[in-house]
Design a protein around this motif. Structure first.
Motif, PDB file in Angstrom:
ATOM      1  N   VAL A 135       0.836  -1.202   0.000  1.00 50.47           N
ATOM      2  CA  VAL A 135       0.000   0.000   0.000  1.00 50.47           C
ATOM      3  C   VAL A 135       0.872   1.254   0.000  1.00 50.47           C
ATOM      4  N   SER A 136       1.949   1.258   0.774  1.00 48.15           N
ATOM      5  CA  SER A 136       2.841   2.418   0.821  1.00 48.15           C
ATOM      6  C   SER A 136       3.471   2.673  -0.536  1.00 48.15           C
ATOM      7  N   GLY A 137       3.852   1.615  -1.215  1.00 50.82           N
ATOM      8  CA  GLY A 137       4.472   1.765  -2.524  1.00 50.82           C
ATOM      9  C   GLY A 137       3.534   2.370  -3.548  1.00 50.82           C
ATOM     10  N   ALA A 138       2.219   2.182  -3.358  1.00 46.80           N
ATOM     11  CA  ALA A 138       1.249   2.743  -4.304  1.00 46.80           C
ATOM     12  C   ALA A 138       1.298   4.262  -4.317  1.00 46.80           C
ATOM     13  N   VAL A 139       1.684   4.873  -3.203  1.00 44.90           N
ATOM     14  CA  VAL A 139       1.754   6.336  -3.125  1.00 44.90           C
ATOM     15  C   VAL A 139       2.843   6.876  -4.037  1.00 44.90           C
ATOM     16  N   LEU A 140       3.964   6.182  -4.117  1.00 44.69           N
ATOM     17  CA  LEU A 140       5.094   6.662  -4.912  1.00 44.69           C
ATOM     18  C   LEU A 140       4.824   6.579  -6.405  1.00 44.69           C
ATOM     19  N   GLY A 141       3.945   5.667  -6.788  1.00 48.66           N
ATOM     20  CA  GLY A 141       3.695   5.484  -8.208  1.00 48.66           C
ATOM     21  C   GLY A 141       4.809   4.735  -8.910  1.00 48.66           C
ATOM     22  N   ARG A 142       5.693   4.149  -8.128  1.00 46.86           N
ATOM     23  CA  ARG A 142       6.790   3.348  -8.681  1.00 46.86           C
ATOM     24  C   ARG A 142       7.180   2.312  -7.634  1.00 46.86           C
ATOM     25  N   ASP A 143       7.914   1.314  -8.060  1.00 48.47           N
ATOM     26  CA  ASP A 143       8.314   0.241  -7.161  1.00 48.47           C
ATOM     27  C   ASP A 143       9.468   0.702  -6.275  1.00 48.47           C
ATOM     28  N   PRO A 144       9.286   0.770  -4.947  1.00 48.67           N
ATOM     29  CA  PRO A 144      10.386   1.161  -4.062  1.00 48.67           C
ATOM     30  C   PRO A 144      11.451   0.075  -3.896  1.00 48.67           C
ATOM     31  N   LYS A 145      11.262  -1.059  -4.566  1.00 44.18           N
ATOM     32  CA  LYS A 145      12.233  -2.154  -4.559  1.00 44.18           C
ATOM     33  C   LYS A 145      12.512  -2.651  -3.147  1.00 44.18           C
ATOM     34  N   LEU A 146      11.426  -2.918  -2.419  1.00 38.96           N
ATOM     35  CA  LEU A 146      11.525  -3.452  -1.067  1.00 38.96           C
ATOM     36  C   LEU A 146      10.667  -4.711  -0.960  1.00 38.96           C
ATOM     37  N   SER A 147      11.194  -5.720  -0.301  1.00 44.20           N
ATOM     38  CA  SER A 147      10.426  -6.929  -0.027  1.00 44.20           C
ATOM     39  C   SER A 147      10.287  -7.089   1.480  1.00 44.20           C
ATOM     40  N   ALA A 148       9.115  -7.542   1.911  1.00 43.09           N
ATOM     41  CA  ALA A 148       8.835  -7.660   3.338  1.00 43.09           C
ATOM     42  C   ALA A 148       9.439  -8.929   3.908  1.00 43.09           C
ATOM     43  N   ASN A 149      10.029  -8.806   5.090  1.00 43.69           N
ATOM     44  CA  ASN A 149      10.602  -9.955   5.784  1.00 43.69           C
ATOM     45  C   ASN A 149       9.684 -10.441   6.894  1.00 43.69           C
ATOM     46  N   ARG A 150       8.570  -9.717   7.107  1.00 39.80           N
ATOM     47  CA  ARG A 150       7.622 -10.076   8.166  1.00 39.80           C
ATOM     48  C   ARG A 150       6.490 -10.929   7.590  1.00 39.80           C
ATOM     49  N   PRO A 151       5.766 -11.666   8.439  1.00 41.95           N
ATOM     50  CA  PRO A 151       4.597 -12.428   7.961  1.00 41.95           C
ATOM     51  C   PRO A 151       3.445 -11.496   7.609  1.00 41.95           C
ATOM     52  N   ASN A 152       2.445 -12.047   6.940  1.00 43.12           N
ATOM     53  CA  ASN A 152       1.277 -11.254   6.553  1.00 43.12           C
ATOM     54  C   ASN A 152       0.548 -10.725   7.778  1.00 43.12           C
ATOM     55  N   PRO A 204      -5.746  12.881  -3.644  1.00 48.87           N
ATOM     56  CA  PRO A 204      -5.629  12.184  -4.930  1.00 48.87           C
ATOM     57  C   PRO A 204      -4.820  10.895  -4.835  1.00 48.87           C
ATOM     58  N   PHE A 205      -4.055  10.744  -3.771  1.00 46.35           N
ATOM     59  CA  PHE A 205      -3.264   9.517  -3.593  1.00 46.35           C
ATOM     60  C   PHE A 205      -4.113   8.362  -3.068  1.00 46.35           C
ATOM     61  N   LEU A 206      -5.300   8.670  -2.536  1.00 48.05           N
ATOM     62  CA  LEU A 206      -6.118   7.621  -1.943  1.00 48.05           C
ATOM     63  C   LEU A 206      -6.659   6.646  -2.979  1.00 48.05           C
ATOM     64  N   ALA A 207      -6.859   7.104  -4.211  1.00 49.48           N
ATOM     65  CA  ALA A 207      -7.396   6.209  -5.243  1.00 49.48           C
ATOM     66  C   ALA A 207      -6.445   5.043  -5.486  1.00 49.48           C
ATOM     67  N   ALA A 208      -5.131   5.355  -5.617  1.00 49.21           N
ATOM     68  CA  ALA A 208      -4.141   4.298  -5.833  1.00 49.21           C
ATOM     69  C   ALA A 208      -4.030   3.403  -4.603  1.00 49.21           C
ATOM     70  N   ILE A 209      -4.129   4.003  -3.412  1.00 49.14           N
ATOM     71  CA  ILE A 209      -4.059   3.217  -2.178  1.00 49.14           C
ATOM     72  C   ILE A 209      -5.252   2.269  -2.087  1.00 49.14           C
ATOM     73  N   ASP A 210      -6.456   2.800  -2.370  1.00 50.16           N
ATOM     74  CA  ASP A 210      -7.662   1.983  -2.302  1.00 50.16           C
ATOM     75  C   ASP A 210      -7.604   0.827  -3.306  1.00 50.16           C
ATOM     76  N   GLN A 211      -7.108   1.119  -4.499  1.00 52.38           N
ATOM     77  CA  GLN A 211      -6.985   0.072  -5.512  1.00 52.38           C
ATOM     78  C   GLN A 211      -6.024  -1.017  -5.064  1.00 52.38           C
ATOM     79  N   ARG A 212      -4.931  -0.613  -4.442  1.00 52.20           N
ATOM     80  CA  ARG A 212      -3.945  -1.582  -3.957  1.00 52.20           C
ATOM     81  C   ARG A 212      -4.530  -2.431  -2.830  1.00 52.20           C
ATOM     82  N   ILE A 213      -5.304  -1.806  -1.927  1.00 50.31           N
ATOM     83  CA  ILE A 213      -5.926  -2.557  -0.828  1.00 50.31           C
ATOM     84  C   ILE A 213      -6.883  -3.609  -1.374  1.00 50.31           C
ATOM     85  N   LYS A 214      -7.676  -3.219  -2.387  1.00 52.69           N
ATOM     86  CA  LYS A 214      -8.637  -4.155  -2.971  1.00 52.69           C
ATOM     87  C   LYS A 214      -7.943  -5.348  -3.622  1.00 52.69           C
ATOM     88  N   GLY A 215      -6.705  -5.154  -4.062  1.00 53.55           N
ATOM     89  CA  GLY A 215      -5.969  -6.242  -4.697  1.00 53.55           C
ATOM     90  C   GLY A 215      -5.215  -7.136  -3.737  1.00 53.55           C
TER      91      GLY A 215
END
Length: 677
Positions: A309-326, A560-571
Motif C-alpha cells: 500500500v505504501s508503494g502505491a503512493v510513490l507510483g513506482r516500485d520502491p524495490k523493497l520486499s517484506a521480511n515479516r509475515p502477513n 488524490p493519492f487515496l485512489a491508488a491506495i484503495d486500488q492496492r488494498i482491494k488487490g
C-alpha cells in the motif's frame, strides 16, 4: 528500531573463513546485501537503504568492521549525522558491538563548530558569538511599521544560504522553486545583505556561517587543509538524501582529493527540499559508475500489506520486499466532518488497545501541527493518554505565544479580536510560502480554541482566556510513559509503531495546498510514503468530508493519492488479521470504561432516547447562538453518557468525562433542567 534478523549461515561461514570468529560476530544476523555493504572495499560506497531495511545497523557495523579489521584508525574517523539523537544512537550501537574506541559522531553544524573553535584557539582569536535568536535579530532589521513575519523571512534566508544562492540570484531561484515570501524578492535580497552586514558589525555568526567559515578556512590555507585532512581520513555520512548544497560543499572540502567515504540514504525518504536539501545529490552518487552502489532491499519493519500500500503512493516500485509475515489489510475510513474523524480515531485507538498492546504501540500522524489540536482534545475526552511528538505543538509556536500575550491582556475586546483574526486567516493557502502556511495553520488552531472559550464564557476577556487555557490543560491524562504518540509526518521520520493512524488524508493536506511545482508534489508523495511506512502491523487511514477552519466549514475532497491506495488494498485479498484474546480485551476495556466497578448502563430505554434527542436539540441551539461547531458545546459521547446516567446534581454531572469545570459552570444548570423534565 529494526528488529534483529535471524543469523545468516552463509554470511557466518564466509566471515569465519576470512577473518575468524571475532570478525564474524560483526556479520551475524545480516542478509547478503547488508554483508556486502559492511565489507565493501575502501572507496566511495553508496548504500541505498529503503525504509526499515536496517540502515543504522549497517552503518554501525561498517564502522566497527573497518576498525576491528585494522583498516582505519578510530581517531581518524568522522561520522556525520543529521540529529544529535542519531549520533547518540550510533555511539550506543558501537558500545553494544564492544568497539573499544568510540569514533566521533555529530551533525554538520556541531562538527564545523568544533573545527572552528580549535582553529580560533590555535590562532588566539576571540570566538564570535553564535546567534541564538535569529528571528528576533531579523525583526529588529525590519521597519517598525512592518507587519512582515520575521520567522518566515528567516526561513527564506536559511533556504537561500543552504542552496548557496547569493542575494543577487535570489529572485530568479525563488521563482523557479515556486517560493512566495511575503516580502518582495528585491526587498528580501536587500534584507539578506543587511543581515550579513549587521552580524559582522556585532561580531556574530549564525549556524549557516559555521559551515561557510569552516569551508573558507580550509580553502584559504593549504597547510591547515592538509593537517585537517590528515586528522580526518575516513568519512561516514548518514541520511544523505537530506544533505543540502552547503553541507555537500563542506563534505567535499573535508574530503579533498580522497575517496574514503561511506554514504547511506534513501531517495524515497527525501522530505526536506523545502528547507534547502537537494535529493538529487544522493541519486547522482548512486548513478556514478565510479562508486560502489549497494541497495538494501529487505524491509524488516512492516507487513507485506503495508509495504504494498505504501508503494502505491510513490507510483513506482520502491524495490523493497517484506521480511515479516502477513498481517491485516490497511483500512480507509471517511467521516462526515473533522469532529467525527477525531472521535472515530479515538474509538479505533481504544479498540486496538489491550492488555498485551499498550497505548505507546500506537501513533496518530498528520500533515500539519494544527490538525493535532482537535485530535488531542478527542483523545483526552476519551481518557486516552497521549503526547505530542512534534515539538511544542501549534499552541506553543512563537506566533501563537505572541498572539496570546496580546489577547490575554486586560481591556482586550476578545470577540472583536477573534473576528479580526478570522478575517486575516481567510486567505488562499496556495498563495502562501510553506513557512507562512505553517504559521497560518497554527493560528487557525488558536482561533478554534478561542471560539470554544467564548462559547462557554458569558463575559469573555483576555485574562479569562489565559485562565481557561490553564484549566483545560490541568486535567490532561498523564502518560507515565505509556501514551499514544501524536506527530506530524516530518517529525515521525525515523520512528515506528506497531499501529499507525494517518489522519486528514485530504486534498489540501496530502498534498499540502501550497505544493504546486512538480518537485513540490513529488516531495509530498515521498512525505506520505514516509508516514505510511512508520507502521509495523496495522495501518489505518482517515479523512473528513467537511473540515472547520477558524469559523468556516469547508467541503473537502479525498487525497488524490487515496485512489491508488484503495486500488492496492482491494488487490490484497482477504485480510490476515491476527487472533485477539477477546475475553481479556473486553475485560480490560470494561475496567477502563467503568473504573468504579458500578454496574454498567443497560441498553437505551425510550426515556433515554428522548432525553438524548432533547440534549442534542439544546446543543444545536447553543452552537448556532455561539457560531461554533456542535462538538465545542459537547461531544456525542458526552451527551450519550449524560442520557444514560441521568445525573441530578452538579457534583454527579462533574463525574461525566468531558464536563470540564468551565463547561459545568456555563452549561450545568441547563443540562440538569433538561434532565429534571
Amino acid at each position: 528500531m529494526v528488529a534483529e534478523q535471524l543469523s545468516s549461515d552463509a554470511s557466518l561461514d564466509v566471515a569465519e573463513d576470512a577473518m575468524g570468529s571475532k570478525h564474524a560476530r560483526l556479520l551475524s544476523g545480516l542478509n547478503d546485501a547488508q554483508v556486502a555493504a559492511v565489507t565493501a572495499p575502501i572507496g566511495r560506497v553508496v548504500v541505498l537503504a529503503g525504509a526499515g531495511s536496517g540502515k543504522t545497523r549497517v552503518l554501525s557495523r561498517r564502522i566497527a568492521w573497518r576498525i576491528v579489521t585494522g583498516q582505519v584508525d578510530p581517531n581518524r574517523v568522522l561520522t556525520v549525522t543529521f540529529t544529535r539523537k542519531a549520533a547518540a544512537e550510533l555511539r550506543s550501537r558501537q558500545r553494544s558491538l564492544n568497539v573499544r574506541d568510540q569514533v566521533p559522531a555529530g551533525t554538520f553544524h556541531s562538527l564545523a563548530l568544533g573545527q572552528l573553535r580549535q582553529r580560533w584557539t590555535e590562532r588566539g582569536t576571540i570566538a564570535p558569538t553564535v546567534l541564538s535568536n535569529k528571528i528576533g535579530f531579523l525583526a529588529r532589521l525590519l521597519p517598525s511599521s512592518s507587519n512582515r513575519n520575521a520567522a518566515e523571512l528567516a526561513a527564506e534566508i536559511d533556504w537561500a544560504r543552504a542552496r548557496l544562492i547569493e542575494p543577487a540570484e535570489y529572485g530568479k531561484q525563488a521563482e523557479r522553486s515556486g517560493r512566495r515570501p511575503s516580502l518582495g524578492s528585491d526587498d528580501l535580497a536587500e534584507l539578506m545583505v543587511r543581515y550579513q552586514k549587521e552580524k559582522r558589525r556585532r561580531r556574530m555568526v549564525d549556524y549557516d556561517d559555521l559551515l561557510t567559515l569552516a569551508i573558507r578556512d580550509i580553502e584559504d590555507d593549504p597547510a591547515y587543509a592538509a593537517a585537517l585532512r590528515w586528522r580526518h581520513r575516513h568519512f561516514f555520512v548518514d541520511e544523505f538524501q537530506d544533505v543540502n548544497p552547503l553541507q555537500h560543499k563542506l563534505l567535499l572540502t573535508w574530503l579533498g582529493d580522497r575517496d574514503d567515504v561511506f554514504i547511506v540514504g534513501d531517495p524515497n525518504q527525501a522530505i526536506y527540499s523545502w528547507n534547502g536539501a537537494e535529493p538529487s545529490l544522493l541519486q547522482d552518487l548512486a548513478d556514478d559508475a565510479a562508486n560502489t552502489m549497494i541497495r538494501l532491499g529487505e524491509n524488516y519493519r512492516s507487513t507485506p500489506e503495508i509495504l504494498r500500500v505504501s508503494g502505491a503512493v510513490l507510483g513506482r516500485d520502491p524495490k523493497l520486499s517484506a521480511n515479516r509475515p502477513n498481517g491485516p489489510n490497511p483500512t480507509i475510513t471517511v467521516y462526515p466532518n473533522d469532529e467525527a474523524e477525531a472521535e472515530g480515531i479515538a474509538q479505533r485507538l481504544r479498540h486496538c488497545h489491550s492488555v498485551q498492546d499498550p497505548w505507546s504501540d500506537q501513533a496518530v500522524l498528520v500533515r500539519t501541527n494544527a490538525q493535532l489540536v482537535l485530535i488531542e482534545q478527542a483523545l483526552k475526552s476519551w481518557h486516552i493518554p497521549c503526547e505530542v511528538r512534534s515539538g511544542p505543538g501549534p499552541l506553543g509556536s512563537p506566533q501563537v505565544k505572541d498572539a496570546l500575550k496580546r489577547l490575554g491582556q486586560h481591556g482586550v475586546d476578545l470577540v472583536s479580536a477573534l473576528e479580526q483574526l478570522d478575517e486575516e486567516l481567510n486567505v488562499d493557502l496556495t498563495a502562501l510560502s510553506s513557512t507562512a502556511a505553517e504559521r497560518h495553520t497554527n493560528l487557525l488552531a488558536l482561533s478554534r480554541i478561542i471560539h470554544e472559550y467564548i462559547s462557554v464564557d458569558q463575559r469573555p476577556n483576555g485574562p479569562g482566556l489565559v485562565a481557561w487555557l490553564a484549566t483545560i490543560n490541568k486535567g490532561d491524562a498523564h502518560s507515565d510513559g505509556d501514551a499514544v504518540s501524536l506527530a506530524t509526518f516530518h517529525s515521525a521520520k525515523g520512528l515506528e509503531w506497531p499501529v499507525v493512524h494517518v489522519a486528514g488524508m485530504e486534498d489540501g493536506f496530502c498534498p499540502i495546498a501550497y505544493a504546486e511545482t512538480d518537485d513540490q508534489l513529488a516531495e509530498e508523495q515521498r512525505l506520505i510514503y514516509v508516514a505510511l511506512t512508520r507502521a509495523e502491523q496495522e495501518l489505518h487511514l482517515t479523512w473528513a468530508k467537511k473540515r472547520t477552519f477558524a469559523n468556516n466549514t469547508m467541503e473537502r475532497d479525498a487525497s488524490p493519492f487515496l485512489a491508488a491506495i484503495d486500488q492496492r488494498i482491494k488487490g490484497l485479498g482477504p485480510s490476515q488479521q491476527a487472533e485477539v484474546d477477546w475475553q481479556a480485551h473486553i475485560a480490560h476495556s470494561r475496567r477502563r470504561l467503568n473504573p468504579t466497578g458500578q454496574p454498567a448502563a443497560s441498553p437505551q430505554t425510550p426515556v433515554q432516547k428522548d432525553t438524548l434527542a432533547e440534549l442534542r436539540s439544546w446543543r444545536s441551539r447553543k452552537a448556532r447562538a455561539a457560531r461554533v461547531p456542535v462538538h465545542v458545546i459537547a461531544t456525542d459521547q458526552v451527551l450519550q453518557t449524560i442520557a444514560e446516567n441521568r445525573p441530578s446534581t452538579e457534583a454527579q454531572l462533574a463525574t461525566i468525562s468531558g464536563m470540564r469545570p468551565s463547561k459545568l459552570t456555563r452549561f450545568g444548570p441547563e443540562i440538569l433542567a433538561i434532565l429534571a423534565r
